[in-house]
Scaffold this active site. Sequence first.
Site, mmCIF file in Angstrom:
data_model
loop_
_atom_site.group_PDB
_atom_site.id
_atom_site.type_symbol
_atom_site.label_atom_id
_atom_site.label_comp_id
_atom_site.label_asym_id
_atom_site.label_seq_id
_atom_site.Cartn_x
_atom_site.Cartn_y
_atom_site.Cartn_z
ATOM 1 N N THR A 197 0.742 -1.285 0.029
ATOM 2 C CA THR A 197 0.031 -0.131 -0.123
ATOM 3 C C THR A 197 0.859 1.309 -0.099
ATOM 4 O O THR A 197 1.846 1.248 0.267
ATOM 5 C CB THR A 197 -0.917 -0.004 1.207
ATOM 6 O OG1 THR A 197 -1.811 1.168 1.158
ATOM 7 C CG2 THR A 197 -0.186 0.046 2.513
ATOM 8 N N ARG A 198 0.327 2.511 -0.504
ATOM 9 C CA ARG A 198 0.888 3.668 -0.509
ATOM 10 C C ARG A 198 -0.046 4.526 0.110
ATOM 11 O O ARG A 198 0.167 5.736 -0.035
ATOM 12 C CB ARG A 198 1.418 4.169 -2.045
ATOM 13 C CG ARG A 198 0.424 3.769 -3.082
ATOM 14 C CD ARG A 198 0.616 4.542 -4.246
ATOM 15 N NE ARG A 198 0.167 5.655 -4.372
ATOM 16 C CZ ARG A 198 -1.116 6.041 -5.176
ATOM 17 N NH1 ARG A 198 -1.696 5.037 -5.594
ATOM 18 N NH2 ARG A 198 -1.789 7.186 -5.214
ATOM 19 N N HIS A 202 -7.651 2.099 6.054
ATOM 20 C CA HIS A 202 -8.827 2.399 6.771
ATOM 21 C C HIS A 202 -9.615 1.097 6.941
ATOM 22 O O HIS A 202 -9.154 -0.107 6.802
ATOM 23 C CB HIS A 202 -9.537 3.579 6.115
ATOM 24 C CG HIS A 202 -9.070 4.635 5.989
ATOM 25 N ND1 HIS A 202 -8.767 5.447 6.776
ATOM 26 C CD2 HIS A 202 -8.574 5.434 4.709
ATOM 27 C CE1 HIS A 202 -8.135 6.776 6.586
ATOM 28 N NE2 HIS A 202 -7.958 6.566 5.120
ATOM 29 N N HIS A 205 -9.555 -1.517 3.974
ATOM 30 C CA HIS A 205 -8.140 -2.064 3.857
ATOM 31 C C HIS A 205 -8.077 -3.290 4.903
ATOM 32 O O HIS A 205 -7.742 -4.352 4.643
ATOM 33 C CB HIS A 205 -7.019 -1.116 3.986
ATOM 34 C CG HIS A 205 -7.436 0.032 2.882
ATOM 35 N ND1 HIS A 205 -7.752 1.033 3.444
ATOM 36 C CD2 HIS A 205 -7.066 0.027 1.577
ATOM 37 C CE1 HIS A 205 -7.917 2.102 2.507
ATOM 38 N NE2 HIS A 205 -7.420 1.336 1.338
ATOM 39 N N ARG A 291 -8.153 -3.492 -6.279
ATOM 40 C CA ARG A 291 -8.857 -2.824 -7.591
ATOM 41 C C ARG A 291 -7.567 -1.718 -8.052
ATOM 42 O O ARG A 291 -7.059 -1.101 -7.151
ATOM 43 C CB ARG A 291 -9.862 -1.855 -7.123
ATOM 44 C CG ARG A 291 -10.727 -1.449 -8.355
ATOM 45 C CD ARG A 291 -11.838 -0.593 -7.769
ATOM 46 N NE ARG A 291 -12.505 0.374 -9.049
ATOM 47 C CZ ARG A 291 -11.866 1.466 -9.681
ATOM 48 N NH1 ARG A 291 -10.927 1.863 -9.197
ATOM 49 N NH2 ARG A 291 -12.531 1.838 -10.496
#
Length: 570
Positions: A197-198, A202, A205, A291
């Site tokens: 992740t970058r 929340h 996720h 996505r």
Amino acid sequence: MGALKPAHGGVLKNLYLGTEAAAEEKGRSQTLKSWDLNPRQLCDVELILNGGFSPLEGFLGRADYEAVVSDMHLADGLLWPIPVTLDVTQDFADTVGEGHIIALRDPEGVLIATMQITDKWCPDLLEEAASVLGTTDDLHPEADRLLHRSGPVYLGGTLRGVEAPVHFDFTHVRHTPREMRDLMAKWSWRKVVAFQTRNPLHRAHQELTFRAAHEMEANLLLHPVVGMTKPGDIDYFTRVRCYEKLLSHYPDQTTALSLLPLAMRMAGPREALWHGIVRKNFGCTHFIIGRDHAGPGKDSQQNDFYGPYDAQDLFKKHEHELDITLVPFKMMVYVQDRAQYAPVDEVEPNETQLTISGTELRRRLRFDLDIPAWFSFPEVIGVLRERYPPLTNQGFTLFFTGLSGSGKSTIANAVMTKLMESGGRPVTLLDGDVVRKHLSRELGFSMEHRNLNINRIGFVASEITKNGGVAICAPIAPYAMSRRQVREMIEPLGGFIEIHVSTPLEVCETRDRKGLYARARAGVIKEFTGVSDPYEAPENPEMVIDTSSITIDQAAQRVLLKLENLGYLS
Ligand code: PPS
């Protein structure tokens, strides 16, 4: 740890020399030509040296590069989708050649590695962008870098590691691939699903990662990128503080956090494959792709650069070469009727689904609005609110621009006094004349010197803005390009309000309070803005004020009303 093999079944590389050999290499490097690595190259070097990029042993040579660009494989047939290249300036390239050894140094001059050059060539950067990224659109950050900021020459060669790049931050959650694998072995983790992740994490996720680990009966590695991500992303210091808060929301001993110093290319599907190889090298067996993985948003025609599930499709196609298992996920949405998260394709048509976009989240932070508990954890929101205070607590820059005698300094002074009267943020005035006395004493009025002057003002204003103050600048700033650069420097840090003081030349000249126009007309002062030098009027300033028809006090009032209207004053 039989199950945890490096990618492609090969050996996990470690290109660091032993202590003695490293000391020798350091001594030898004194006579070598040095290349100062930029932040992207430094990230690449770190992952080449510690094996994160196994099987690479250096920056790609020409044959590997061409094979990677054209069909995502190294010349020996192994899958490698992203060119990892060392771009240098023509001047530097002219001083070195094949067979030479060069010293690769960090920005402080510390020797990180040496490289024996095997290849030197001028790549076709347009073709690289088109093939690897599928676009040459400037709105793609990597296309923009390749086409406008890359050095024109690539050097390929193997690396010998002398000293690992130093990190002073979050050292307790930084691991090399070897360290991560050893930890996994120590914890008896057999199956590990990695999450890249970058962004801050929340509830959606957390739900997605939790489900992935649950379905695979695996442990979870939160593996966020802290090298380089998309320009404009939330800084990694803030993100890591969010991740650390979130860890307590995972079942005990099931989940770990480790930071990945990767320089992302935002290359969508190809990048997803690359991320998979890197995670395999860090000991993971499964990799989540959701996505629009590593997608940089929309192009200049407002179309998405990549389809939302293109990355999953490409990964599936190459999974047999990857030695890591794909865990695909559809977008997670909050289903209000069930008070639960679910993949978007599992929501019934009659159910209400809720999401909050990144843009909407930023708006709510900016105006101190409610962020619902279904969206994120209070501790995470707390970290974000601390880093992104509402506009009323943020710093900003008022940038007045206009001809000499237009009234910039006088309005700037009036606004400064009124803001000081109200209290709150510290206010600093960077008036044209004053700056030239202190900061730019040696500069004249050529285009180059004016731009340098504006750049210095912009830098000081950006520091003031970043630290929550108000910077009021009042130079002539006649060139659109340098004003744009100042805006770009400041906007990521706080507010930037450009005010064109558009008082016409005739009025300024009639005023001629300093007698400069008369001297300029007489040819005594050269390059005088409006007389013998150009002024490029701003095209989209936040405000335009013509002081020929209003008083200074009225002008200052207009500025204050504008600030209130934009949300900066409480
Ligand atoms: S710039 O172009 O933004 O770097 O100019 P700036 O730093 O604002 O400096 C403008 C002040 O310098 C005086 N001055 C001149 N202005 C324009 N052109 C020439 N050749 C020139 N020579 C001296 C002038 O007093 C400007 O101050 P203001 O407050 O604008 O009248």
